[in-house]
Scaffold this active site. Structure first.
Site, PDB file in Angstrom:
ATOM      1  N   CYS A 263      37.637  20.702  48.584  1.00  0.00           N
ATOM      2  CA  CYS A 263      37.324  20.602  49.821  1.00  0.00           C
ATOM      3  C   CYS A 263      38.657  20.882  50.808  1.00  0.00           C
ATOM      4  O   CYS A 263      39.595  20.243  50.530  1.00  0.00           O
ATOM      5  CB  CYS A 263      36.543  19.516  50.198  1.00  0.00           C
ATOM      6  SG  CYS A 263      36.120  19.400  51.821  1.00  0.00           S
TER       7      CYS A 263
ATOM      8  N   GLN B 264      15.445   9.308  50.334  1.00  0.00           N
ATOM      9  CA  GLN B 264      16.867   9.481  49.711  1.00  0.00           C
ATOM     10  C   GLN B 264      17.392  10.911  49.949  1.00  0.00           C
ATOM     11  O   GLN B 264      16.784  11.974  49.913  1.00  0.00           O
ATOM     12  CB  GLN B 264      16.788   9.154  48.187  1.00  0.00           C
ATOM     13  CG  GLN B 264      16.449   7.949  47.965  1.00  0.00           C
ATOM     14  CD  GLN B 264      17.428   6.727  48.020  1.00  0.00           C
ATOM     15  OE1 GLN B 264      18.651   6.942  48.311  1.00  0.00           O
ATOM     16  NE2 GLN B 264      17.096   5.554  48.069  1.00  0.00           N
TER      17      GLN B 264
ATOM     18  N   CYS C 126      21.962  -0.141  47.843  1.00  0.00           N
ATOM     19  CA  CYS C 126      22.814   0.948  48.444  1.00  0.00           C
ATOM     20  C   CYS C 126      24.293   0.295  48.950  1.00  0.00           C
ATOM     21  O   CYS C 126      25.105   0.953  49.235  1.00  0.00           O
ATOM     22  CB  CYS C 126      22.387   1.942  49.564  1.00  0.00           C
ATOM     23  SG  CYS C 126      22.105   1.008  51.156  1.00  0.00           S
TER      24      CYS C 126
END
Length: 451
Positions: A73, A283, A408
């Site tokens: 990236c 999700q 999470c």
């Protein structure tokens, strides 16, 4: 404290922190360095000095870890959306196992040293997995750009090719920025609190249908914008406008209006389909959601006489996996649109034993129990803040025989387990990598009431 801001120091990285940073000691001072890996010798510059630790930025890696890789990236170091893309993927999974152990060691729930922590379940291809994006819009020299705020700042990093974002959603946001420019739509001004501030694009993996939310502080004329966008991308089935006039950093306001198209898109998981309205939670990694929900199903041993509560149920997607084999499923969520979806989905699938209600889990579960409802098992899938204290007390008071905690946030999970292990035994913790290249993970915890 022996270090000062701007001081440059050598450092040996001893371990990784829960946010993906490297951790070392300089003359007994704990130093956190984002971008550094365990085992590396580095040179860094102190950026902040706190009471018990210091923070630093990585300058050079003098001895690199064999697990270091070059991130593909181009904006990795400035974006902040991913934290561990410089770590080889198999080692990312090991890191996430360790994050769970670190959290447990910090909070020390009863019996934590004996918990079975199963290896994190990763992805075969850990890229382009995000089916949903929420990008901010800002004007750069008269040109509209979309992207994310750099970590800990309000400086927008333009992103036109995110490597973890689904390609269709990226192509659509790129087109949206062009059209916002073309039609001179108002872009958010932080001083005036006016204009379009955020764009949400979400794709249903099963149907390729796409929904879009334009978040704006005021009404905007979008007819031409919608016409050209939907012509370019026929996958777009819904365009909604969310009004957010708040000065806070909250992404969404309370009011969402469908401007064009259908009310919901069609998604599927574990072989059943459901409707997903724009504001309903689901999700963001559909491939791993199959794995995650599959682990929830494995963790509960229920049958035709059992009653289940699905707290934080969203559109009902987890509970539907059990509705066909238990006596009843009840769920709740604070987002009314999600509950409307859950009710419609249950009806469409013929689950007349599924009941859903809008509101806070801690309030509704207490109400149901006072009305005589008794759950044999409860599934909780809370936000990153973990379980509300009132809900914890409710669960510990009524003590359903089985519980599955879908987390999470490993820190709030470990914190909540301190209370839950007063009544429940932890059979195992199964981590699922829902967010490759980030420091976050999702965990399924199987709990059984102690006899």
């Amino acid at each position: 404290m022996v270090v000062k801001v701007k001081q440059k120091i050598p450092l040996k990285i001893k371990r990784m922190g829960i946010n993906g940073e490297g951790i070392g000691f300089y003359q007994k001072t704990l130093v956190f360095v984002p971008g550094a890996l365990k085992g590396e010798d580095i040179f860094c510059q102190i950026t902040a000095v706190k009471r018990n630790f210091a923070e630093a930025k990585l300058l050079t890696v003098n001895k690199a870890s064999k697990n270091r890789v070059k991130p593909a990236c181009s904006v990795y170091e400035t974006c902040g959306g991913c934290q561990i893309m410089h770590l080889a993927y198999p080692k990312q999974l090991d890191f996430k196992d360790d994050v769970i152990r670190q959290a447990l060691k910090k909070f020390k729930p009863t019996g934590y040293e004996q918990f079975e922590i199963r290896p994190t379940l990763g992805m075969k291809k850990p890229d382009h997995y995000r089916a949903k994006l929420q990008f901010q819009l800002r004007s750069f020299g008269g040109t509209v750009k979309a992207g994310l705020f750099s970590q800990g700042s309000h400086r927008l990093v333009p992103i036109d090719n995110c490597l973890v974002q689904d390609q269709l959603t990226q192509d659509i946001i790129n087109k949206i920025t062009q059209l916002v420019d073309k039609y001179k739509l108002p872009i958010y001004n932080e001083r005036k609190i006016a204009g379009i501030r955020t764009i949400m694009v979400r794709k249903a993996q099963a149907s390729d249908q796409v929904q879009i939310i334009v978040v704006s502080s005021k009404e905007v004329r979008l007819a031409n914008f919608i016409g050209e966008l939907t012509k370019a991308f026929p996958q777009v089935k819904t365009v909604a406008l969310n009004s957010n006039r708040s000065k806070s950093s909250e992404i969404y306001g309370d009011e969402t209006e469908i401007l064009w198209g259908q009310e919901a898109i069609h998604e599927e998981v574990l072989d059943y389909g459901f409707a997903l309205s724009p504001r309903a939670f689901y999700q963001l990694n559909p491939q791993q959601t199959e794995v995650l929900y599959g682990e929830v199903v494995k963790a509960l041993d229920v049958g035709s006489k059992d009653h289940i509560i699905d707290a934080y149920c969203g559109v009902g997607s987890i509970g539907f996996a059990f509705a066909g084999k238990v006596k009843s499923v009840r769920g709740m969520d604070i987002i009314p649109e999600a509950i409307e979806d859950a009710q419609k989905n249950a009806k469409a699938m013929g689950f007349d034993n599924a009941y859903y209600e809008a509101g806070k889990a801690e309030d509704i579960i207490s109400k149901w129990y006072k009305q005589g409802y008794r759950a044999d098992a409860v599934i909780v899938d809370p936000p990153r803040t973990g379980l509300d204290d009132k809900l914890l007390k409710t669960i510990l008071h009524y003590q359903p025989k089985q519980m599955v905690y879908v987390s999470c946030n490993t820190s709030t999970l470990a914190r909540d387990l301190v209370q839950l292990t007063k009544v429940y035994d932890v059979h195992y913790i199964q981590s699922v990598d829902m967010f490759p290249h980030t420091a976050r993970t999702e965990a399924v915890v199987k709990l059984q009431k102690r006899v």
